[in-house]
Motif scaffolding. Structure first.
Motif, PDB file in Angstrom:
ATOM      1  N   PRO A 364       0.813  -1.224   0.000  1.00 20.95           N
ATOM      2  CA  PRO A 364       0.000   0.000   0.000  1.00 20.95           C
ATOM      3  C   PRO A 364       0.849   1.279   0.000  1.00 20.95           C
ATOM      4  CG  PRO A 364      -0.798  -1.570   1.629  1.00 20.95           C
ATOM      5  CD  PRO A 364       0.425  -2.171   1.030  1.00 20.95           C
ATOM      6  N   GLU A 365       1.990   1.268   0.736  1.00 23.04           N
ATOM      7  CA  GLU A 365       2.783   2.500   0.771  1.00 23.04           C
ATOM      8  C   GLU A 365       3.394   2.814  -0.595  1.00 23.04           C
ATOM      9  OE1 GLU A 365       3.269  -0.244   2.523  1.00 23.04           O
ATOM     10  OE2 GLU A 365       5.371  -0.882   2.449  1.00 23.04           O
ATOM     11  N   ASN A 366       3.771   1.750  -1.355  1.00 19.34           N
ATOM     12  CA  ASN A 366       4.288   1.966  -2.718  1.00 19.34           C
ATOM     13  C   ASN A 366       3.176   2.488  -3.633  1.00 19.34           C
ATOM     14  OD1 ASN A 366       6.503   0.750  -1.633  1.00 19.34           O
ATOM     15  ND2 ASN A 366       6.634  -0.935  -3.093  1.00 19.34           N
ATOM     16  N   ARG A 367       1.976   1.900  -3.472  1.00 16.31           N
ATOM     17  CA  ARG A 367       0.849   2.328  -4.316  1.00 16.31           C
ATOM     18  C   ARG A 367       0.556   3.806  -4.082  1.00 16.31           C
ATOM     19  NH1 ARG A 367      -2.171  -2.600  -2.919  1.00 16.31           N
ATOM     20  NH2 ARG A 367      -3.469  -1.343  -1.549  1.00 16.31           N
ATOM     21  N   LYS A 368       0.597   4.184  -2.803  1.00 15.08           N
ATOM     22  CA  LYS A 368       0.288   5.572  -2.459  1.00 15.08           C
ATOM     23  C   LYS A 368       1.308   6.505  -3.108  1.00 15.08           C
ATOM     24  CE  LYS A 368      -1.324   8.129   1.504  1.00 15.08           C
ATOM     25  NZ  LYS A 368      -0.373   9.021   2.145  1.00 15.08           N
ATOM     26  N   ALA A 369       2.597   6.132  -2.976  1.00 12.07           N
ATOM     27  CA  ALA A 369       3.657   6.982  -3.527  1.00 12.07           C
ATOM     28  C   ALA A 369       3.515   7.118  -5.043  1.00 12.07           C
ATOM     29  CB  ALA A 369       5.021   6.398  -3.165  1.00 12.07           C
ATOM     30  N   LEU A 370       3.032   6.053  -5.696  1.00 12.68           N
ATOM     31  CA  LEU A 370       2.910   6.089  -7.160  1.00 12.68           C
ATOM     32  C   LEU A 370       1.660   6.827  -7.634  1.00 12.68           C
ATOM     33  CD1 LEU A 370       3.904   2.409  -7.969  1.00 12.68           C
ATOM     34  CD2 LEU A 370       5.079   4.436  -8.778  1.00 12.68           C
ATOM     35  N   GLY A 371       0.708   7.032  -6.718  1.00 17.73           N
ATOM     36  CA  GLY A 371      -0.542   7.685  -7.121  1.00 17.73           C
ATOM     37  C   GLY A 371      -1.631   6.688  -7.486  1.00 17.73           C
ATOM     38  N   ILE A 372      -1.422   5.387  -7.152  1.00 19.41           N
ATOM     39  CA  ILE A 372      -2.476   4.391  -7.420  1.00 19.41           C
ATOM     40  C   ILE A 372      -3.477   4.508  -6.283  1.00 19.41           C
ATOM     41  CG2 ILE A 372      -2.958   1.944  -7.874  1.00 19.41           C
ATOM     42  CD1 ILE A 372      -0.022   1.575  -8.592  1.00 19.41           C
ATOM     43  N   ASP A 373      -4.331   5.537  -6.365  1.00 20.95           N
ATOM     44  CA  ASP A 373      -5.232   5.737  -5.234  1.00 20.95           C
ATOM     45  C   ASP A 373      -6.596   5.118  -5.497  1.00 20.95           C
ATOM     46  OD1 ASP A 373      -6.915   7.599  -6.471  1.00 20.95           O
ATOM     47  OD2 ASP A 373      -5.550   9.253  -5.987  1.00 20.95           O
ATOM     48  N   ASP A 374      -7.485   5.258  -4.515  1.00 23.66           N
ATOM     49  CA  ASP A 374      -8.760   4.530  -4.569  1.00 23.66           C
ATOM     50  C   ASP A 374      -9.705   5.018  -5.651  1.00 23.66           C
ATOM     51  OD1 ASP A 374      -7.863   2.952  -2.601  1.00 23.66           O
ATOM     52  OD2 ASP A 374      -9.019   3.889  -0.972  1.00 23.66           O
ATOM     53  N   GLY A 375      -9.466   6.223  -6.146  1.00 24.50           N
ATOM     54  CA  GLY A 375     -10.344   6.731  -7.207  1.00 24.50           C
ATOM     55  C   GLY A 375      -9.823   6.424  -8.592  1.00 24.50           C
ATOM     56  N   LEU A 376      -8.680   5.708  -8.660  1.00 24.44           N
ATOM     57  CA  LEU A 376      -8.035   5.462  -9.960  1.00 24.44           C
ATOM     58  C   LEU A 376      -8.632   4.252 -10.675  1.00 24.44           C
ATOM     59  CD1 LEU A 376      -5.316   6.414 -11.615  1.00 24.44           C
ATOM     60  CD2 LEU A 376      -4.482   4.219 -10.816  1.00 24.44           C
ATOM     61  N   VAL A 377      -9.017   4.453 -11.924  1.00 30.98           N
ATOM     62  CA  VAL A 377      -9.472   3.325 -12.750  1.00 30.98           C
ATOM     63  C   VAL A 377      -8.591   3.255 -13.989  1.00 30.98           C
ATOM     64  CG1 VAL A 377     -11.868   3.396 -11.957  1.00 30.98           C
ATOM     65  CG2 VAL A 377     -11.218   4.708 -13.972  1.00 30.98           C
ATOM     66  N   ARG A 378      -8.394   2.029 -14.495  1.00 30.50           N
ATOM     67  CA  ARG A 378      -7.568   1.840 -15.693  1.00 30.50           C
ATOM     68  C   ARG A 378      -8.451   1.306 -16.816  1.00 30.50           C
ATOM     69  NH1 ARG A 378      -3.209  -2.913 -15.971  1.00 30.50           N
ATOM     70  NH2 ARG A 378      -5.089  -4.003 -16.652  1.00 30.50           N
ATOM     71  N   LEU A 379      -8.382   1.949 -17.966  1.00 32.83           N
ATOM     72  CA  LEU A 379      -9.182   1.525 -19.114  1.00 32.83           C
ATOM     73  C   LEU A 379      -8.279   0.925 -20.183  1.00 32.83           C
ATOM     74  CD1 LEU A 379     -10.421   4.385 -17.969  1.00 32.83           C
ATOM     75  CD2 LEU A 379     -11.940   4.159 -19.905  1.00 32.83           C
ATOM     76  N   SER A 380      -8.678  -0.249 -20.669  1.00 31.74           N
ATOM     77  CA  SER A 380      -8.037  -0.825 -21.839  1.00 31.74           C
ATOM     78  C   SER A 380      -9.056  -0.652 -22.959  1.00 31.74           C
ATOM     79  CB  SER A 380      -7.729  -2.305 -21.591  1.00 31.74           C
ATOM     80  OG  SER A 380      -7.364  -2.927 -22.807  1.00 31.74           O
ATOM     81  N   VAL A 381      -8.804   0.349 -23.798  1.00 27.60           N
ATOM     82  CA  VAL A 381      -9.795   0.714 -24.809  1.00 27.60           C
ATOM     83  C   VAL A 381      -9.743  -0.282 -25.962  1.00 27.60           C
ATOM     84  CG1 VAL A 381     -10.519   2.508 -26.424  1.00 27.60           C
ATOM     85  CG2 VAL A 381      -9.593   3.141 -24.172  1.00 27.60           C
ATOM     86  N   GLY A 382     -10.884  -0.887 -26.260  1.00 30.53           N
ATOM     87  CA  GLY A 382     -10.941  -1.896 -27.310  1.00 30.53           C
ATOM     88  C   GLY A 382     -11.132  -1.279 -28.689  1.00 30.53           C
ATOM     89  N   ILE A 383     -11.544  -2.115 -29.636  1.00 30.03           N
ATOM     90  CA  ILE A 383     -11.675  -1.617 -31.010  1.00 30.03           C
ATOM     91  C   ILE A 383     -13.144  -1.569 -31.450  1.00 30.03           C
ATOM     92  CG2 ILE A 383      -9.328  -2.354 -31.589  1.00 30.03           C
ATOM     93  CD1 ILE A 383     -10.507  -4.654 -33.214  1.00 30.03           C
ATOM     94  N   GLU A 384     -14.064  -1.439 -30.453  1.00 28.08           N
ATOM     95  CA  GLU A 384     -15.471  -1.232 -30.791  1.00 28.08           C
ATOM     96  C   GLU A 384     -15.631   0.178 -31.365  1.00 28.08           C
ATOM     97  OE1 GLU A 384     -14.283  -1.908 -27.679  1.00 28.08           O
ATOM     98  OE2 GLU A 384     -15.437  -3.523 -26.719  1.00 28.08           O
ATOM     99  N   ASP A 385     -16.871   0.566 -31.644  1.00 33.35           N
ATOM    100  CA  ASP A 385     -17.111   1.924 -32.131  1.00 33.35           C
ATOM    101  C   ASP A 385     -16.875   2.926 -30.999  1.00 33.35           C
ATOM    102  OD1 ASP A 385     -18.799   3.298 -34.591  1.00 33.35           O
ATOM    103  OD2 ASP A 385     -18.907   4.372 -32.679  1.00 33.35           O
ATOM    104  N   ALA A 386     -16.068   3.951 -31.280  1.00 36.16           N
ATOM    105  CA  ALA A 386     -15.694   4.895 -30.218  1.00 36.16           C
ATOM    106  C   ALA A 386     -16.916   5.599 -29.630  1.00 36.16           C
ATOM    107  CB  ALA A 386     -14.703   5.917 -30.763  1.00 36.16           C
ATOM    108  N   ALA A 387     -17.908   5.927 -30.490  1.00 34.71           N
ATOM    109  CA  ALA A 387     -19.090   6.651 -29.993  1.00 34.71           C
ATOM    110  C   ALA A 387     -19.865   5.789 -28.986  1.00 34.71           C
ATOM    111  CB  ALA A 387     -19.979   7.045 -31.167  1.00 34.71           C
ATOM    112  N   ASP A 388     -19.952   4.491 -29.270  1.00 38.98           N
ATOM    113  CA  ASP A 388     -20.651   3.591 -28.333  1.00 38.98           C
ATOM    114  C   ASP A 388     -19.893   3.512 -27.005  1.00 38.98           C
ATOM    115  OD1 ASP A 388     -22.631   3.041 -30.175  1.00 38.98           O
ATOM    116  OD2 ASP A 388     -21.611   1.272 -30.972  1.00 38.98           O
ATOM    117  N   LEU A 389     -18.577   3.471 -27.094  1.00 40.09           N
ATOM    118  CA  LEU A 389     -17.772   3.398 -25.854  1.00 40.09           C
ATOM    119  C   LEU A 389     -17.951   4.677 -25.035  1.00 40.09           C
ATOM    120  CD1 LEU A 389     -14.474   1.796 -27.252  1.00 40.09           C
ATOM    121  CD2 LEU A 389     -16.249   0.690 -25.873  1.00 40.09           C
TER     122      LEU A 389
END
Ligand code: PLP
Length: 398
Positions: A364-389
């Motif tokens: 947890p202390e490393n995560r905090k220092a890196l900025g991986i906080d509780d409000g952080l989400v990671r998106l892997s954007v696929g190849i669907e239609d961008a407008a739908d995404l």
């Protein structure tokens, strides 16, 4: 067969894959065999004696990946961490690793919880800070491991600058497998997020490139795999020995799936990138979002390095939502087109919460220092239609 002068798209489709000599089949067969018949004891055809050591479907994949990274040698593994494990076996007790601070949680874990018990020490450092990186080296540093863009904070490390730092270190002749040649520390770049379509670390001074093929190279969320690519003959020979000695090799079927996938890597990466640019812009202007990190945004602290060293910015985005964990949880439960799950790089869009999911193994202390906080989400954007995404994200955010 393609020539070395051929460009990425041609190599992706043809490199390593001549039509099958027996039937003319255009697709490389899945050689589901563990062993090969010998004409006389020890007389084997093209080095094929046992499939842990060598298998024709794997040979085709290894040649294909090597061509895409501009490497002389390619080695395929049963997972990205299998590939990393092989590299770490180049070291001996007493050696030291300089490790980028924001690596994938499992890459940190194998060093912190496995190789540390075998006498290998590591120093984590923010490699966007070259002065700090230089001071992390010790007299025993034999390996430098970096990821760029990093997982999950998408920091961009200047590969050529770290290669220069590494080259300035005195060469040592205590690599047990090659005492004859004094070597500087070996620079390994995890190119999983960028893929060879967007970035070629070997041309920037890296000694080894590694991939979790589970991600963009596979691209269809149906196979786990890894790879190492290098143009250093002595390193390749040792890695080949370790690949066989330790045994984390992929099945012929997995190799076939990956070969089918690399044929479309360039097309997929173009669409991942185009969609991600639109989504990063959308998120940046949304009032529920506090911060967006994407190497293609001019607000990204290393945008200029990314512009110089990459040929596009990829499909990964992180965003901090206002309201911390409760907002992030609500958002992650409400998205419909984005699937909540670990992994990344597939044609379908994925979303996750690094602190609870992929990076839970980072203290947890490393995560905090890196900025991986509780409000952080990671998106892997696929190849669907961008407008739908974008509609999906918009609905979930509001
Ligand atoms: N490197 C990076 C950047 C990753 O994201 C991952 C997995 O998420 C790995 C390595 C490990 O790869 P694998 O899961 O194929 O073992």
């Amino acid at each position: 067969m393609p020539e070395t002068s051929h460009r990425f798209a041609t190599l992706a489709i043809h490199a390593g894959q001549a039509p099958d000599p027996t039937t003319g089949a255009i697709m490389t067969p899945v050689y589901m065999t563990s062993t090969y018949v010998q004409a006389s004891p020890g007389v084997v055809k093209d080095g094929y004696d046992y499939s842990r050591s060598k298998n024709p479907t794997r040979t085709a994949l290894e040649s294909n990946l090597a061509a895409l990274e501009g490497a002389r040698h390619g080695l395929a593994f049963s997972s990205g961490l299998g590939a990393m494990d092989c590299v770490l076996h180049l070291l001996k007790s007493g050696d030291h690793v300089v490790l980028c601070d924001d690596v994938y949680g499992g890459s940190f874990r194998i060093i912190d919880k496995v190789f540390s018990h075998l006498g290998i020490a590591a120093t984590r450092v923010d490699m966007t800070d070259l002065r700090a990186t230089e001071s992390a080296f010790t007299d025993n540093t034999r390996l430098v491991w970096l990821e760029t863009p990093t997982n999950p904070m998408l920091k961009v490390v200047d590969i050529a600058a770290v290669a220069t730092l590494t080259r300035r270190r005195p060469a040592a002749s205590d690599f047990t497998w090659d005492k004859a040649t004094p070597r500087k520390p070996i620079l390994v770049v995890d190119n999983t997020f960028a893929t060879p379509f967007l970035q070629n670390p070997l041309s920037l001074g890296a000694d080894i490139v590694t991939h979790s093929c589970t991600k963009y190279i596979g691209g269809h969320s149906d196979v786990v795999g890894g790879a190492l690519l290098t143009s250093d003959d002595a390193l390749a020979a040792r890695l080949r020995f370790l690949q066989n000695a330790c045994g984390a090799v992929p099945s012929p079927m997995d190799c076939f799936l990956l070969l089918r996938s690399t044929k479309t890597l360039h097309v997929r990466m173009e669409r991942h990138g185009a969609n991600a640019v639109k989504i990063a812009d959308f998120l940046s202007s949304h009032r529920a979002v506090e911060k967006v990190t994407y190497p293609g945004l001019t607000s990204h602290p290393q945008h200029e390095i990314a512009k110089r060293q990459m040929r596009g910015y990829g499909g990964m985005i992180t965003a901090v939502l206002k309201g911390g964990l409760p907002s992030a949880r609500r958002f992650l439960e409400r998205v419909k087109l984005f699937s909540l799950g670990e992994s990344l790089g597939g044609v379908e869009s994925l979303i996750e919460h690094p602190a609870i999911m992929t990076h839970a193994s980072v203290p947890p202390e490393n995560r905090k220092a890196l900025g991986i906080d509780d409000g952080l989400v990671r998106l892997s954007v696929g190849i669907e239609d961008a407008a739908d995404l974008i509609n999906d994200l918009n609905t979930a955010l509001s």
